[in-house]
Motif scaffolding. Structure first.
Motif, short mmCIF file in Angstrom:
data_model
loop_
_atom_site.label_atom_id
_atom_site.label_comp_id
_atom_site.label_asym_id
_atom_site.label_seq_id
_atom_site.Cartn_x
_atom_site.Cartn_y
_atom_site.Cartn_z
N LEU A 90 28.26 -26.15 24.05
CA LEU A 90 27.49 -26.26 22.01
C LEU A 90 28.46 -26.71 20.30
O LEU A 90 29.46 -26.99 20.81
N TRP A 91 27.40 -27.68 19.81
CA TRP A 91 27.95 -28.22 18.72
C TRP A 91 29.56 -26.78 18.09
O TRP A 91 28.60 -26.15 18.47
N PRO A 92 29.98 -27.38 17.34
CA PRO A 92 30.68 -26.26 16.45
C PRO A 92 30.30 -25.49 15.52
O PRO A 92 30.34 -24.76 15.11
N TRP A 93 29.35 -26.65 15.04
CA TRP A 93 28.60 -26.26 14.09
C TRP A 93 26.90 -25.70 13.80
O TRP A 93 25.82 -25.74 13.37
N GLY A 94 26.72 -25.08 15.51
CA GLY A 94 25.30 -24.60 16.37
C GLY A 94 24.32 -25.30 16.14
O GLY A 94 23.11 -25.05 16.12
N ARG A 95 24.40 -26.72 16.64
CA ARG A 95 23.54 -27.44 16.52
C ARG A 95 22.74 -27.71 18.00
O ARG A 95 21.94 -28.49 17.99
N GLY A 96 23.48 -26.20 19.18
CA GLY A 96 22.83 -26.78 20.14
C GLY A 96 23.35 -26.95 20.94
O GLY A 96 24.75 -27.90 20.72
N PRO A 97 23.01 -27.34 22.54
CA PRO A 97 24.07 -28.32 23.43
C PRO A 97 24.86 -29.82 23.36
O PRO A 97 23.75 -29.97 22.96
N LEU A 98 26.07 -29.37 23.47
CA LEU A 98 26.84 -31.07 23.55
C LEU A 98 25.74 -31.92 24.33
O LEU A 98 24.81 -30.85 25.55
N PRO A 99 25.46 -33.43 23.84
CA PRO A 99 24.59 -34.14 24.98
C PRO A 99 24.81 -34.13 26.46
O PRO A 99 26.51 -34.46 25.84
N THR A 100 25.07 -34.49 27.05
CA THR A 100 24.74 -34.75 28.65
C THR A 100 25.70 -36.34 28.74
O THR A 100 26.53 -36.56 29.12
N HIS A 101 25.42 -37.38 27.58
CA HIS A 101 25.38 -38.37 28.03
C HIS A 101 25.97 -39.42 25.95
O HIS A 101 24.95 -38.80 25.52
N THR A 102 27.11 -39.75 26.07
CA THR A 102 27.83 -40.44 25.06
C THR A 102 27.68 -41.47 25.27
O THR A 102 27.59 -42.37 26.27
N MET A 103 28.55 -42.02 24.05
CA MET A 103 28.83 -43.50 23.56
C MET A 103 30.37 -42.74 24.45
O MET A 103 31.13 -42.60 25.01
N LYS A 104 30.53 -44.26 25.04
CA LYS A 104 31.81 -44.23 25.88
C LYS A 104 33.33 -45.11 25.89
O LYS A 104 33.35 -45.55 24.75
N LEU A 105 33.99 -44.62 25.74
CA LEU A 105 35.53 -44.87 25.23
C LEU A 105 36.32 -45.51 26.09
O LEU A 105 36.83 -44.65 27.69
N SER A 106 37.25 -46.64 25.98
CA SER A 106 37.82 -47.41 27.02
C SER A 106 38.55 -48.01 25.90
O SER A 106 38.28 -48.33 24.76
N ILE A 107 39.54 -48.15 27.63
CA ILE A 107 41.00 -49.13 26.39
C ILE A 107 40.89 -50.73 26.63
O ILE A 107 41.59 -51.65 26.16
N PHE A 108 39.83 -50.57 27.65
CA PHE A 108 39.81 -52.16 27.62
C PHE A 108 38.48 -52.19 27.31
O PHE A 108 37.29 -51.52 27.25
N LYS A 109 38.15 -53.30 27.00
CA LYS A 109 36.86 -54.19 26.85
C LYS A 109 35.49 -54.08 27.43
O LYS A 109 35.69 -54.46 28.88
N PRO A 110 34.88 -52.87 26.91
CA PRO A 110 33.62 -52.80 28.33
C PRO A 110 33.22 -53.98 29.38
O PRO A 110 32.62 -54.69 28.82
N LYS A 111 33.04 -53.78 30.49
CA LYS A 111 31.76 -54.64 31.17
C LYS A 111 30.51 -54.12 31.41
O LYS A 111 30.25 -53.66 30.91
N ARG A 112 29.86 -55.56 31.24
CA ARG A 112 28.30 -55.39 31.45
C ARG A 112 27.94 -53.74 32.17
O ARG A 112 27.16 -53.06 31.76
N ALA A 113 28.39 -53.50 33.34
CA ALA A 113 28.28 -52.52 34.22
C ALA A 113 28.07 -51.13 33.05
O ALA A 113 27.64 -49.96 33.46
N GLN A 114 29.44 -50.94 32.71
CA GLN A 114 29.62 -49.80 31.99
C GLN A 114 28.88 -50.02 30.84
O GLN A 114 28.43 -48.74 30.48
N VAL A 115 28.14 -51.27 30.15
CA VAL A 115 27.11 -50.65 29.30
C VAL A 115 26.25 -50.40 29.58
O VAL A 115 25.53 -49.82 29.52
N ASP A 116 25.58 -50.75 30.89
CA ASP A 116 24.42 -50.61 31.87
C ASP A 116 24.89 -49.12 32.19
O ASP A 116 23.61 -47.90 31.62
N GLU A 117 25.55 -48.37 32.07
CA GLU A 117 25.62 -46.76 32.86
C GLU A 117 25.81 -46.46 30.84
O GLU A 117 24.71 -44.93 31.17
N VAL A 118 25.95 -46.65 30.21
CA VAL A 118 25.60 -45.76 28.85
C VAL A 118 24.00 -46.07 28.52
O VAL A 118 23.55 -45.02 27.26
N LEU A 119 23.45 -47.33 27.90
CA LEU A 119 22.22 -47.27 27.69
C LEU A 119 21.28 -46.56 28.64
O LEU A 119 20.47 -45.42 28.72
#
Length: 229
Positions: free
Chosen positions: A1-30
């Motif tokens: 759950l969100w710390p302030w009680g907004r319901g379950p955490l999303p199963t898909h979120t933005m992506k964090l990476s030390i390298f610039k994302p490639k198209r395949a990684q972006v497609d996965e996020v979308l």
């Protein structure tokens, strides 16, 4: 759950990476970002209306806007419009858009930004594209002919999708004034936190938003001064 009680955490979120994302990684996020994460009625179309802005602020949205002159006359307007469609206003070195195809209503894309050495990939959807032109009054009688335009405005907006750090819209617009023929580029946005990271780090988020808007307008103005290759 969100710390302030907004319901379950999303199963898909933005992506964090030390390298610039490639198209395949972006497609996965979308692929994992389903639908907008804000009320579509809270959009950027009427931000010139003071009462509208007041209502949005009461809903917790932060409103930002900046406009800069980038040219003069129809040649500069067409040049600027071409650059806007190519996302030149987002290509700042520390920010990028993937895919960078010309905006089309309903198309998905990601804004990638490098923050403190980490690339953050946020999903968005092109919620509208507008291309408005007005004619000299007499020539309005001949609407079919591409003649006599005295002003024009081209704009499009990206709406945040589920999994984005923020909730809201960002509009990029270009206009040519009817009287002065000044060509202006403007960014307008409304947003509020929609993730634990943006909530905890909201002061930094606001700073980065302001930095992006300032750099985008300055960079676009500089690019407009360069001769076409």
């Amino acid at each position: 759950l969100w710390p302030w009680g907004r319901g379950p955490l999303p199963t898909h979120t933005m992506k964090l990476s030390i390298f610039k994302p490639k198209r395949a990684q972006v497609d996965e996020v979308l692929a994992g970002a389903e639908g907008l994460n804000y009320d579509a009625k809270c959009g950027t179309k009427d931000l010139e209306d003071a009462s509208r802005v007041k209502d949005l602020k009461s809903r917790g949205y932060r409103i930002c806007s900046r406009k800069v002159q980038v040219g003069h006359g129809w040649d500069d307007y067409r040049k600027a419009k071409s650059k806007l469609k190519a996302w030149e206003h987002v290509k700042l070195g520390w920010t990028a858009v993937v895919p960078d195809a010309p905006p089309k209503r309903g198309s998905d894309f990601c804004i990638c930004a490098r923050v403190l050495g980490i690339w953050i990939t946020n999903p968005l959807n092109t919620v509208y594209v507008e291309n408005k032109r007005t004619k000299v009054p007499l020539l309005n009688l001949l609407p079919v002919l591409p003649l006599g335009y005295n002003s024009a405005r081209y704009s499009f907006a990206g709406g945040t999708k589920k999994g984005h750090l923020l909730a809201g819209e960002e509009r990029f617009s270009l206009s040519i004034d009817r009287k002065t023929k000044s060509v202006d580029y403007q960014i307008s946005s409304l947003s509020k936190p929609d993730h634990i990271l943006s909530t905890v780090g909201y002061p930094l988020v606001c700073l980065l938003q302001s930095c992006f808007i300032r750099q985008s307008t300055r960079s676009f103005a500089r690019k407009m001064k360069k001769p076409d290759e």
